[in-house]
Design an enzyme around this catalytic site. Sequence first.
Site, PDB file in Angstrom:
ATOM      1  N   LYS A  16      42.353  26.498  32.282  1.00  0.00           N
ATOM      2  CA  LYS A  16      43.312  26.173  31.224  1.00  0.00           C
ATOM      3  C   LYS A  16      44.126  24.929  31.588  1.00  0.00           C
ATOM      4  CE  LYS A  16      44.023  30.948  29.561  1.00  0.00           C
ATOM      5  NZ  LYS A  16      43.368  30.895  28.262  1.00  0.00           N
ATOM      6  N   LYS A  67      40.245  26.143  47.681  1.00  0.00           N
ATOM      7  CA  LYS A  67      41.668  26.089  48.064  1.00  0.00           C
ATOM      8  C   LYS A  67      41.891  26.049  49.570  1.00  0.00           C
ATOM      9  CE  LYS A  67      43.895  28.062  43.987  1.00  0.00           C
ATOM     10  NZ  LYS A  67      44.908  28.990  43.511  1.00  0.00           N
ATOM     11  N   ASP A 104      51.565  27.139  43.720  1.00  0.00           N
ATOM     12  CA  ASP A 104      51.459  28.522  43.221  1.00  0.00           C
ATOM     13  C   ASP A 104      52.710  29.341  43.555  1.00  0.00           C
ATOM     14  OD1 ASP A 104      49.004  28.471  41.928  1.00  0.00           O
ATOM     15  OD2 ASP A 104      47.880  28.988  43.726  1.00  0.00           O
ATOM     16  N   ALA A 130      46.180  34.523  46.052  1.00  0.00           N
ATOM     17  CA  ALA A 130      47.398  34.486  45.236  1.00  0.00           C
ATOM     18  C   ALA A 130      48.519  35.269  45.914  1.00  0.00           C
ATOM     19  CB  ALA A 130      47.112  35.055  43.847  1.00  0.00           C
ATOM     20  N   GLY A 235      51.123  36.455  33.297  1.00  0.00           N
ATOM     21  CA  GLY A 235      50.441  35.462  34.124  1.00  0.00           C
ATOM     22  C   GLY A 235      50.553  34.028  33.624  1.00  0.00           C
TER      23      GLY A 235
HETATM   24  P1  NAP Z   1      41.162  36.674  45.672  1.00  0.00           P
HETATM   25  O1  NAP Z   1      41.655  35.830  46.773  1.00  0.00           O
HETATM   26  O2  NAP Z   1      39.680  36.798  45.450  1.00  0.00           O
HETATM   27  O3  NAP Z   1      41.781  38.156  45.879  1.00  0.00           O
HETATM   28  C1  NAP Z   1      41.388  39.202  45.012  1.00  0.00           C
HETATM   29  C2  NAP Z   1      42.259  40.437  45.242  1.00  0.00           C
HETATM   30  O4  NAP Z   1      41.855  41.441  44.286  1.00  0.00           O
HETATM   31  C3  NAP Z   1      42.093  41.068  46.619  1.00  0.00           C
HETATM   32  O5  NAP Z   1      43.295  41.724  46.964  1.00  0.00           O
HETATM   33  C4  NAP Z   1      40.965  42.083  46.377  1.00  0.00           C
HETATM   34  O6  NAP Z   1      40.997  43.178  47.262  1.00  0.00           O
HETATM   35  C5  NAP Z   1      41.309  42.579  44.996  1.00  0.00           C
HETATM   36  N1  NAP Z   1      40.109  43.052  44.285  1.00  0.00           N
HETATM   37  C6  NAP Z   1      39.139  42.300  43.734  1.00  0.00           C
HETATM   38  N2  NAP Z   1      38.193  43.093  43.169  1.00  0.00           N
HETATM   39  C7  NAP Z   1      38.600  44.374  43.400  1.00  0.00           C
HETATM   40  C8  NAP Z   1      38.039  45.647  43.085  1.00  0.00           C
HETATM   41  N3  NAP Z   1      36.889  45.755  42.413  1.00  0.00           N
HETATM   42  N4  NAP Z   1      38.714  46.757  43.449  1.00  0.00           N
HETATM   43  C9  NAP Z   1      39.890  46.653  44.136  1.00  0.00           C
HETATM   44  N5  NAP Z   1      40.466  45.480  44.474  1.00  0.00           N
HETATM   45  C10 NAP Z   1      39.827  44.347  44.111  1.00  0.00           C
HETATM   46  O7  NAP Z   1      41.733  36.194  44.250  1.00  0.00           O
HETATM   47  P2  NAP Z   1      43.147  35.493  43.964  1.00  0.00           P
HETATM   48  O8  NAP Z   1      42.954  34.023  43.931  1.00  0.00           O
HETATM   49  O9  NAP Z   1      44.139  36.089  44.863  1.00  0.00           O
HETATM   50  O10 NAP Z   1      43.400  35.929  42.426  1.00  0.00           O
HETATM   51  C11 NAP Z   1      43.767  37.257  42.089  1.00  0.00           C
HETATM   52  C12 NAP Z   1      44.117  37.318  40.596  1.00  0.00           C
HETATM   53  O11 NAP Z   1      45.240  36.499  40.338  1.00  0.00           O
HETATM   54  C13 NAP Z   1      43.020  36.833  39.650  1.00  0.00           C
HETATM   55  O12 NAP Z   1      43.045  37.649  38.499  1.00  0.00           O
HETATM   56  C14 NAP Z   1      43.463  35.424  39.281  1.00  0.00           C
HETATM   57  O13 NAP Z   1      42.998  35.014  38.008  1.00  0.00           O
HETATM   58  C15 NAP Z   1      44.973  35.614  39.267  1.00  0.00           C
HETATM   59  N6  NAP Z   1      45.728  34.364  39.507  1.00  0.00           N
HETATM   60  C16 NAP Z   1      46.649  33.980  38.589  1.00  0.00           C
HETATM   61  C17 NAP Z   1      47.396  32.844  38.792  1.00  0.00           C
HETATM   62  C18 NAP Z   1      48.412  32.411  37.776  1.00  0.00           C
HETATM   63  O14 NAP Z   1      48.884  31.255  37.844  1.00  0.00           O
HETATM   64  N7  NAP Z   1      48.792  33.268  36.850  1.00  0.00           N
HETATM   65  C19 NAP Z   1      47.214  32.082  39.970  1.00  0.00           C
HETATM   66  C20 NAP Z   1      46.279  32.515  40.910  1.00  0.00           C
HETATM   67  C21 NAP Z   1      45.534  33.672  40.665  1.00  0.00           C
HETATM   68  P3  NAP Z   1      40.370  43.073  48.759  1.00  0.00           P
HETATM   69  O15 NAP Z   1      41.335  42.254  49.573  1.00  0.00           O
HETATM   70  O16 NAP Z   1      40.283  44.483  49.208  1.00  0.00           O
HETATM   71  O17 NAP Z   1      39.036  42.395  48.600  1.00  0.00           O
END
Ligand code: NAP
Length: 269
Positions: A16, A67, A104, A130, A235
Amino acid sequence: MTPYAEVIGDPISHSKSPAIHGFWLEALDIDAEYRATHVTPDGLAAYFDARRSDPAWRGCNITIPHKQAALDLIEDRGGVRATIGAINTVFRADDGVLIGTNTDAGGFYAPIAGLDLEGAHAVVIGAGGAARGILFALSKVGIGRVTIQNRNVLKAAALLSSFGIKGDAVPLGTKLPEAKLLVNASALGMGGQPPLDIDLTPLPDDAVVYDIVYSPLETDLLLQADARELDTVDGLDMLIGQAALAFELFFDAAPPRDRDDELRAMLTV
Ligand code: NAP
């Protein structure tokens, strides 16, 4: 030669960021562009080599999966490696050097800056990239205690100790404490991912529930918090906040945040 900035990632078509930065460039009548550019992990070093010598390039936002890898290719003047450990923005400093930073954490914190979190208890769900930025922001405001719920509990415990924050790491689904702030920083509740199964009953009536997932925008977590009449943050607030900090670095102008309602409406059609 039109100045430009861009967002890079693999994949990138879902981003976006071009819509957000494009809206602000048009609103401020700045003669510049903001693009989405597909860069694979193999092409990341060559991408920065090419941009270094492009005088029209003002910088880039970085999304999955670059990242952390980008940190090895870019100057880290702010010490991001030792704190958040990932960058989401690269800009050109006055001396021409490319600097990596992370907006972030600031984007997350801006919507809750009015909350007094010093000494408070927060719950963070998730321990990924995140969550790192969020814990960094919470550590800076003197949070008292953080409970992290995560599928991988060891990873969550390591994250807590790396920020020197008091608290505990527990499995998903553990009964919530009486926390002032609950943040979902996991992928749960996002389109195509499993739902976040949570019971908000233990939260006090003045708790704030913040879901950083923005697709969908109205997550089940936020609907559940609304039903309890708790304050909520979605978000898009964080997404727009991190973009605003990057926009200033790229284009040396403050985005028109008084037009956020219009921007949000455009992003949610
Ligand atoms: P990431 O580094 O891949 O981390 C993913 C997290 O979700 C980990 O804690 C992981 O658990 C957990 N997870 C994923 N699949 C799962 C499942 N099936 N069951 C249980 N836990 C699960 O991703 P990220 O970059 O932190 O992003 C996380 C979310 O934040 C996403 O939805 C992303 O779109 C959103 N986000 C939003 C913004 C914003 O500006 N609003 C910015 C960044 C990210 P484990 O550690 O156990 O694998």
